[in-house]
Design a protein around this motif. Structure first.
Motif, short mmCIF file in Angstrom:
data_model
loop_
_atom_site.label_atom_id
_atom_site.label_comp_id
_atom_site.label_asym_id
_atom_site.label_seq_id
_atom_site.Cartn_x
_atom_site.Cartn_y
_atom_site.Cartn_z
N TYR A 196 0.83 -1.20 0.00
CA TYR A 196 0.00 0.00 0.00
C TYR A 196 0.87 1.26 0.00
O TYR A 196 0.65 2.19 -0.79
CB TYR A 196 -0.94 0.00 1.21
N CYS A 197 1.86 1.28 0.88
CA CYS A 197 2.68 2.49 1.02
C CYS A 197 3.59 2.71 -0.19
O CYS A 197 3.98 3.84 -0.48
CB CYS A 197 3.49 2.42 2.31
N CYS A 204 1.41 7.27 1.69
CA CYS A 204 0.75 6.17 2.41
C CYS A 204 -0.52 6.67 3.10
O CYS A 204 -0.85 6.28 4.21
CB CYS A 204 1.72 5.56 3.42
#
Length: 198
Positions: free
Chosen positions: A156-157, A163
């Protein structure tokens, strides 16, 4: 087009399935709202779903099983994760377990406050579930097991600016824990690249 990847779990697993499809990767999806991965925690409807999923693997051509879930603390003990591995491990099929997705508490309320005040409101990530998942005891147990762990937070980040759940008037999540279409598109692109999927 037939798929060689099967995804099982709850709505977080459904997000990952959608992310892969948005990136041109066909997947078999069997997901149920609120269905855990640990057989000891499954309600009857979830156990029926899991058993149905497992019964279809033999002649399906599936080469990988991906498991994803919004974990709760009782599911993040060494004993629970070992039950997950023992239940889902299938000869000849790669097992991938996704760690908890980042979550952003009270996203909707903070978004309203941000709009009202016309200023950015900090949106810290909730890390408690990921820290439990990756505790030293669990990490040692998972490393000894026959599976591959996918760090959902790292994906995800790597995919999302700062993020964050939203940035530059773009929503990457819809409610602080589920991906928007745009977020899923980015998440899936990074995931596909990291797993070197064709």
């Amino acid at each position: 087009v037939a798929s060689d990847v099967a995804i099982y779990g709850d709505s977080h697993a459904a997000d990952i399935a959608a992310a892969m499809r948005l990136n041109g990767q066909n997947v078999l999806q069997v997901t149920g709202a609120g269905c855990p991965l640990d057989p000891a925690e499954m309600l009857r409807k979830c156990r029926r779903l899991a058993d149905f999923f497992k019964s279809k693997l033999g002649a399906s051509g599936i080469r990988e099983i991906w498991l994803a879930n919004r974990f709760y603390p009782p599911e993040l003990t060494r004993q629970s994760l070992e039950r997950v591995v023992n239940f889902w491990a299938t000869d000849g099929i790669t097992l991938r377990l996704f760690s908890p997705m980042p979550e952003f508490a009270d996203m909707r309320d903070k978004l309203i406050k941000s709009a009202w005040l016309q200023q950015d409101i900090p949106m810290p990530r909730e890390m408690a579930m990921a820290e439990l998942f990756f505790s030293p005891e669990n990490r040692a147990s998972l490393e000894a097991a026959r599976l591959s762990v996918v760090d959902s937070g790292a994906i995800y980040c790597a995919a999302i600016p700062d993020c964050a759940p939203w940035s530059d008037n773009q929503f990457w999540m819809i409610d602080g824990q589920h991906l928007s279409v745009e977020g899923a598109l980015r998440f899936g692109a990074v995931l596909r690249a990291r797993l070197a999927l064709r």
